[in-house]
Design a protein around this motif. Structure first.
Motif, PDB file in Angstrom:
ATOM      1  N   TRP A  99      20.758 -11.581 -16.428  1.00 56.07           N
ATOM      2  CA  TRP A  99      19.967 -11.223 -15.261  1.00 56.07           C
ATOM      3  C   TRP A  99      18.725 -10.451 -15.656  1.00 56.07           C
ATOM      4  O   TRP A  99      18.782  -9.630 -16.552  1.00 56.07           O
ATOM      5  CB  TRP A  99      20.814 -10.358 -14.313  1.00 56.07           C
ATOM      6  N   ILE A 100      17.634 -10.753 -14.945  1.00 59.16           N
ATOM      7  CA  ILE A 100      16.460  -9.894 -15.036  1.00 59.16           C
ATOM      8  C   ILE A 100      16.583  -8.881 -13.914  1.00 59.16           C
ATOM      9  O   ILE A 100      16.584  -9.243 -12.732  1.00 59.16           O
ATOM     10  CB  ILE A 100      15.168 -10.712 -14.889  1.00 59.16           C
ATOM     11  N   LYS A 101      16.749  -7.615 -14.296  1.00 58.15           N
ATOM     12  CA  LYS A 101      16.923  -6.586 -13.265  1.00 58.15           C
ATOM     13  C   LYS A 101      15.543  -6.109 -12.822  1.00 58.15           C
ATOM     14  O   LYS A 101      15.084  -5.048 -13.224  1.00 58.15           O
ATOM     15  CB  LYS A 101      17.779  -5.450 -13.815  1.00 58.15           C
ATOM     16  N   ALA A 102      14.908  -6.942 -11.997  1.00 55.71           N
ATOM     17  CA  ALA A 102      13.515  -6.678 -11.617  1.00 55.71           C
ATOM     18  C   ALA A 102      13.393  -5.399 -10.805  1.00 55.71           C
ATOM     19  O   ALA A 102      12.483  -4.599 -11.022  1.00 55.71           O
ATOM     20  CB  ALA A 102      12.958  -7.859 -10.836  1.00 55.71           C
ATOM     21  N   VAL A 103      14.298  -5.215  -9.850  1.00 56.68           N
ATOM     22  CA  VAL A 103      14.326  -3.989  -9.054  1.00 56.68           C
ATOM     23  C   VAL A 103      15.772  -3.530  -9.071  1.00 56.68           C
ATOM     24  O   VAL A 103      16.666  -4.271  -8.697  1.00 56.68           O
ATOM     25  CB  VAL A 103      13.831  -4.252  -7.615  1.00 56.68           C
ATOM     26  N   ASP A 104      15.996  -2.301  -9.537  1.00 51.30           N
ATOM     27  CA  ASP A 104      17.362  -1.930  -9.878  1.00 51.30           C
ATOM     28  C   ASP A 104      17.801  -0.623  -9.205  1.00 51.30           C
ATOM     29  O   ASP A 104      18.253   0.301  -9.878  1.00 51.30           O
ATOM     30  CB  ASP A 104      17.465  -1.824 -11.409  1.00 51.30           C
ATOM     31  N   GLY A 105      17.589  -0.575  -7.890  1.00 51.67           N
ATOM     32  CA  GLY A 105      17.998   0.637  -7.182  1.00 51.67           C
ATOM     33  C   GLY A 105      16.792   1.520  -6.947  1.00 51.67           C
ATOM     34  O   GLY A 105      16.528   2.425  -7.725  1.00 51.67           O
ATOM     35  N   VAL A 106      16.074   1.237  -5.853  1.00 48.58           N
ATOM     36  CA  VAL A 106      14.802   1.911  -5.643  1.00 48.58           C
ATOM     37  C   VAL A 106      14.784   2.571  -4.262  1.00 48.58           C
ATOM     38  O   VAL A 106      15.122   1.949  -3.261  1.00 48.58           O
ATOM     39  CB  VAL A 106      13.659   0.874  -5.807  1.00 48.58           C
ATOM     40  N   ASP A 107      14.437   3.863  -4.244  1.00 51.76           N
ATOM     41  CA  ASP A 107      14.362   4.631  -2.996  1.00 51.76           C
ATOM     42  C   ASP A 107      12.944   5.145  -2.795  1.00 51.76           C
ATOM     43  O   ASP A 107      12.368   5.717  -3.716  1.00 51.76           O
ATOM     44  CB  ASP A 107      15.245   5.894  -3.085  1.00 51.76           C
ATOM     45  N   PHE A 108      12.422   4.969  -1.608  1.00 48.41           N
ATOM     46  CA  PHE A 108      11.144   5.614  -1.272  1.00 48.41           C
ATOM     47  C   PHE A 108      10.916   5.559   0.231  1.00 48.41           C
ATOM     48  O   PHE A 108      11.617   4.817   0.947  1.00 48.41           O
ATOM     49  CB  PHE A 108       9.968   4.951  -2.004  1.00 48.41           C
ATOM     50  N   ASP A 109       9.965   6.347   0.680  1.00 46.54           N
ATOM     51  CA  ASP A 109       9.558   6.339   2.085  1.00 46.54           C
ATOM     52  C   ASP A 109       8.071   6.040   2.175  1.00 46.54           C
ATOM     53  O   ASP A 109       7.304   6.462   1.314  1.00 46.54           O
ATOM     54  CB  ASP A 109       9.763   7.729   2.709  1.00 46.54           C
ATOM     55  N   ILE A 110       7.698   5.329   3.216  1.00 48.12           N
ATOM     56  CA  ILE A 110       6.269   5.199   3.509  1.00 48.12           C
ATOM     57  C   ILE A 110       6.052   5.817   4.882  1.00 48.12           C
ATOM     58  O   ILE A 110       6.708   5.443   5.852  1.00 48.12           O
ATOM     59  CB  ILE A 110       5.814   3.730   3.512  1.00 48.12           C
ATOM     60  N   GLU A 111       5.139   6.788   4.935  1.00 47.79           N
ATOM     61  CA  GLU A 111       4.901   7.483   6.200  1.00 47.79           C
ATOM     62  C   GLU A 111       3.757   6.853   6.958  1.00 47.79           C
ATOM     63  O   GLU A 111       2.861   6.242   6.381  1.00 47.79           O
ATOM     64  CB  GLU A 111       4.592   8.963   5.922  1.00 47.79           C
ATOM     65  N   GLN A 112       3.808   7.069   8.251  1.00 45.88           N
ATOM     66  CA  GLN A 112       2.757   6.596   9.134  1.00 45.88           C
ATOM     67  C   GLN A 112       1.388   7.085   8.665  1.00 45.88           C
ATOM     68  O   GLN A 112       1.225   8.256   8.346  1.00 45.88           O
ATOM     69  CB  GLN A 112       3.038   7.170  10.520  1.00 45.88           C
ATOM     70  N   ALA A 113       0.429   6.163   8.616  1.00 46.92           N
ATOM     71  CA  ALA A 113      -0.955   6.485   8.278  1.00 46.92           C
ATOM     72  C   ALA A 113      -1.122   7.090   6.883  1.00 46.92           C
ATOM     73  O   ALA A 113      -2.127   7.735   6.598  1.00 46.92           O
ATOM     74  CB  ALA A 113      -1.579   7.393   9.330  1.00 46.92           C
ATOM     75  N   LYS A 114      -0.099   6.916   6.034  1.00 47.01           N
ATOM     76  CA  LYS A 114      -0.202   7.442   4.676  1.00 47.01           C
ATOM     77  C   LYS A 114      -0.067   6.319   3.658  1.00 47.01           C
ATOM     78  O   LYS A 114       0.366   5.218   3.975  1.00 47.01           O
ATOM     79  CB  LYS A 114       0.921   8.455   4.416  1.00 47.01           C
ATOM     80  N   THR A 115      -0.414   6.670   2.413  1.00 46.78           N
ATOM     81  CA  THR A 115      -0.328   5.680   1.344  1.00 46.78           C
ATOM     82  C   THR A 115       0.684   6.116   0.306  1.00 46.78           C
ATOM     83  O   THR A 115       0.616   7.238  -0.202  1.00 46.78           O
ATOM     84  CB  THR A 115      -1.698   5.524   0.665  1.00 46.78           C
ATOM     85  N   LEU A 116       1.610   5.204   0.011  1.00 43.21           N
ATOM     86  CA  LEU A 116       2.484   5.417  -1.132  1.00 43.21           C
ATOM     87  C   LEU A 116       1.945   4.548  -2.264  1.00 43.21           C
ATOM     88  O   LEU A 116       1.858   3.329  -2.127  1.00 43.21           O
ATOM     89  CB  LEU A 116       3.930   5.023  -0.817  1.00 43.21           C
ATOM     90  N   GLY A 117       1.560   5.168  -3.358  1.00 46.11           N
ATOM     91  CA  GLY A 117       1.090   4.414  -4.517  1.00 46.11           C
ATOM     92  C   GLY A 117       2.277   4.029  -5.383  1.00 46.11           C
ATOM     93  O   GLY A 117       3.161   4.850  -5.628  1.00 46.11           O
ATOM     94  N   LEU A 118       2.278   2.774  -5.837  1.00 45.44           N
ATOM     95  CA  LEU A 118       3.349   2.317  -6.729  1.00 45.44           C
ATOM     96  C   LEU A 118       2.664   1.871  -8.016  1.00 45.44           C
ATOM     97  O   LEU A 118       1.887   0.924  -8.030  1.00 45.44           O
ATOM     98  CB  LEU A 118       4.103   1.162  -6.072  1.00 45.44           C
ATOM     99  N   VAL A 119       2.948   2.604  -9.098  1.00 43.53           N
ATOM    100  CA  VAL A 119       2.200   2.369 -10.332  1.00 43.53           C
ATOM    101  C   VAL A 119       3.153   2.128 -11.489  1.00 43.53           C
ATOM    102  O   VAL A 119       4.281   2.611 -11.490  1.00 43.53           O
ATOM    103  CB  VAL A 119       1.237   3.567 -10.610  1.00 43.53           C
TER     104      VAL A 119
END
Ligand code: ADP
Ligand code: ADP
Ligand code: SF4
Ligand code: MG
Ligand code: MG
Lengths: 347, 324
Positions: free
Chosen positions: B30-50
């Motif tokens: 298996w390619i574990k491309a996403v392996d258990g990911v937690d985050f929040d995106i708030e209204q009118a805000k930016t979550l950067g994923l780098v």
């Protein structure tokens, strides 16, 4: 032209003009471009895409396809010889033996059906008589020089078995095969991740100081320029708009285009304020505006800018800029603006 | 983590891709491309994923838009669990969430004019009147800085920056509240990049949009984001408010990334941690910390046990036991 007799000047491109012709339409890719690379120096050509960076590199290697290309004017002096007058045979001797090039996408310049060992070996034997174990040793040493782990094993690999960063290292090894005096690198890290880009930039720096070669480094990325350059030429629409030492360009830019580019760079420190942005787009080289080609996008432009092609003006100490407006308004009172903020101050 | 104003929450999100080999196309791993990911995106805000390429950023984007089915975990949108909704049940949410890509050329239909591309979205939200649609197309194009007179031109007649603007207008046509921006400025020249970044910021302020802003460029992410998640091989390694992350990075990977980014003054954003080697494959990774192979701090424990996400303070999480 000052400096023709200066021994330290390895490459001197003088008033180079390159057109591409398609039926009646003439794209003026380069218009009177002049720049120099001295012994042991890293020179950056920087500008947005389509401004003529790659064409200026290809011209040095005699690689402009003619037609559609034509070179109606200029000289390219390499160690005093005009490259534009060399025969194909002389050019081949020049490429590889004296000048080598590293391109952006190594996958297209490496041959997919030959092993790494075969290709590096070929780069060596094309110009020198070496064979057998000695050749193998030379290949291994080159791979080691460019930081490839377990080099002896990598000789048997095909390009697709390597990562992007390793392929770029192999390209650099091939470029170094015959110890050229000048390496031209055209956006060599553009396709790579930042961490790998950092490794490759560090590699160039180490190799340069170890081997004493000169580097002509082409990029659109000002952050990379700030990292690697000794001197910088900023290009726009087929002309050099500003040139100087790295410090001059970043701390005391005198051309509106350079100022605009620097101000456009996003950075965490600018969060919360709108980024400066240069309006409009780079012109098509077949339909460049009259006068200063930057004038339709320039916030400093005056009437004269749309009428007269600006000359290169002296800002002192090898720093030149092709904008009379900034120079006359800010120089008179000796107040050429320095960019504020800690961001540019500690170069 | 704060709970008010959360628009989208991802918890324990996973996506594995099977790797098949041989004549029978058996799954060999298996390619574990996403392996258990937690985050929040708030209204009118930016979550950067780098993070470096291949670390799973685009897969996260496609998962939260439900363009891909997650294998595990939950996607909560405005307090509603949308993880297992059927295509039909998803319809209202499709309009709420949109995506813009790096290469708008690849995502715009070459045989549709700019106006038609934007109008398509309006039809999808059921705007019936032709006149009304045309009027709205004009408005949308104007909002992204394309003259309404250019509505009849085809994608190839526009520059890269203009095509990105059209892609943005198309995303806005359905009046979304959240946009996944997947490397939207990576292919653009600096001067054009600044124009598009400003446009995205302006639209966010005006329309209250939440962004998941995916990029490999820390300078861009640092400018755009309120919060940043640093991703490596399917895991979020560090998650913090932007300034906190840049000023007090904790994870050795964050530190190394910041050390590799050249800034316009020539000195890197941080100094001191050099990253050797390259990102290993996400195919059948070894147990323990995903970063172990390149980590200068790695010890035995890093290779043995799964490393949890430690909460340093309310908003700053890090997946490394050595730095807490
Ligand atoms: N072989 C060619 N035929 C026609 N036009 C060309 C050719 N090579 C380059 N050009 C044109 O010359 C200009 C400069 O191109 P280039 O040097 O590749 O720019 P840069 O490397 O700065 O992005 C561009 O407008 C490009 O379209
Ligand atoms: N549809 C797919 N099938 C198989 N593997 C995939 C698929 N999509 C992505 N991957 C793999 O998942 C990993 C993460 O990819 P991606 O999310 O595109 O990373 P990023 O956007 O960070 O570059 C990579 O190893 C990639 O090859
Ligand atoms: S858990 Fe271990 S390997 Fe992972 S980042 Fe921390 S020290 Fe390095
Ligand atoms: Mg080029
Ligand atoms: Mg991606």
């Amino acid at each position: 032209m000052q400096g023709v007799l200066d021994k330290s000047i390895l490459l001197s491109v003088q008033e180079l003009t390159v057109n591409f012709r398609a039926e009646a339409i003439v794209a003026r890719a380069l218009e009177g471009v002049s720049y120099e690379v001295r012994q042991g120096e890293t020179v950056c050509l920087v500008g947005e895409s389509g401004c003529g960076k790659t064409v200026s590199a290809l011209a040095i290697l005699g690689l402009i396809p003619q037609p559609p290309g034509e070179i109606p004017g200029g000289r390219i002096l390499f160690m005093g010889q005009n490259i534009l007058e060399l025969s194909e045979e002389e050019l081949q001797n020049l490429r590889g033996n004296h000048i080598a090039m590293v391109f952006q996408e190594p996958m297209t310049s490496l041959n997919p059906v030959f092993t790494v060992g075969e290709q590096i070996g070929e780069a060596i034997t094309a110009h020198q008589k070496v064979e057998g174990d000695e050749l193998r040793e030379r290949c291994i040493r080159l791979l080691k020089d460019v930081g490839i782990p377990s080099p002896a094993e990598r000789l048997k690999d095909y390009p697709h078995q390597l990562s992007g960063g390793q392929r770029q290292r192999v390209m650099i090894a091939m470029a170094l095969a015959c110890s050229p005096q000048l390496v031209i690198a055209d956006e060599p890290t553009t396709a790579l991740d930042v961490t790998i880009q950092k490794q490759i930039l560090d590699l160039f720096k180490t190799l340069k100081s170890k081997k004493g070669m000169s580097l002509l480094y082409i990029t659109h990325d000002l952050n990379v320029v700030a990292n690697i350059a000794d001197r910088v030429y900023v290009m726009y629409a087929g002309i050099i708009t500003e040139q100087g030492k790295k410090r001059d360009i970043f701390q005391n830019p005198c051309h509106p285009y350079t100022r605009g580019l620097i101000a456009s760079l996003p950075a965490r420190s600018k969060r919360g304020e709108a980024l400066h942005s240069i309006p409009g787009t780079v012109p098509d080289p077949a339909y460049k505006p009259r006068g200063c080609p930057f004038h339709p996008r320039c916030t400093y432009a005056v009437k004269k800018c749309s009428e007269e092609f600006p000359e290169m003006l002296d800002c002192g100490d090898g720093h030149l800029s092709r904008c009379p407006v900034v120079l006359s308004s800010e120089r008179k009172t000796n107040t050429i603006r320095t960019h504020e903020g800690p961001h540019y101050s500690d170069l | 983590m704060t709970t008010n104003n959360i628009m989208l929450r991802s918890t324990g999100l996973k996506k594995y891709f099977p790797v098949r080999r041989g004549f029978l196309q058996r799954v060999v791993g298996w390619i574990k491309a996403v392996d258990g990911v937690d985050f929040d995106i708030e209204q009118a805000k930016t979550l950067g994923l780098v993070g470096e390429s291949g670390c799973g950023k685009s897969t996260v984007g496609r998962l939260i838009l439900k363009l891909l089915e997650p294998d595990e975990g939950k996607i909560i949108y405005k307090s509603k669990d949308i993880t297992h909704l059927s295509q039909n049940e998803l319809t209202p949410f499709r309009k709420e969430m949109q995506i813009i890509f790096q290469d708008p050329f690849g995502s715009l239909n070459p045989r549709m004019t700019a106006g038609q591309s934007v109008e398509e979205g309006l039809r999808a939200v059921g705007m019936k009147g032709r006149r009304e649609r045309k009027e709205r197309v004009r408005e949308l194009l104007q909002m992204v800085g394309i003259p309404a007179s250019a509505a009849d031109r085809f994608p190839h007649e526009f520059s890269g920056g203009q095509r990105q603007r059209i892609g943005i207008a198309r995303a806005l046509s359905v009046e979304p509240s959240l946009i996944v921006c997947d490397e939207p400025v990576s292919a653009l020249d600096v001067s054009i990049q600044a124009q598009i970044i400003n446009l995205l910021k302006e639209l966010q302020a005006r329309l209250g949009l939440g962004y998941l802003f995916i990029s490999h460029d820390l300078n861009v992410v640092g400018y755009m984001s309120d919060m940043v998640a640093v991703m490596y091989l399917g895991h979020i390694m560090e998650y913090a408010p932007t300034d906190e992350l840049f000023d007090h990075p904790l994870h050795p990977y964050t530190f190394a990334l910041l050390s590799a980014v050249p800034a316009a003054n020539g000195t890197p954003l941080k100094q001191g941690l050099e990253l050797r080697g390259e990102v290993p494959s996400a195919f059948n990774p070894p147990p323990g910390c995903k970063f172990q192979a390149r980590c200068p701090l790695a010890e035995d424990r890093c290779r043995r046990t799964e490393i949890p996400f430690y909460e340093i303070n309310q908003n700053h999480l890090v997946r490394c036991w050595k730095v807490v």
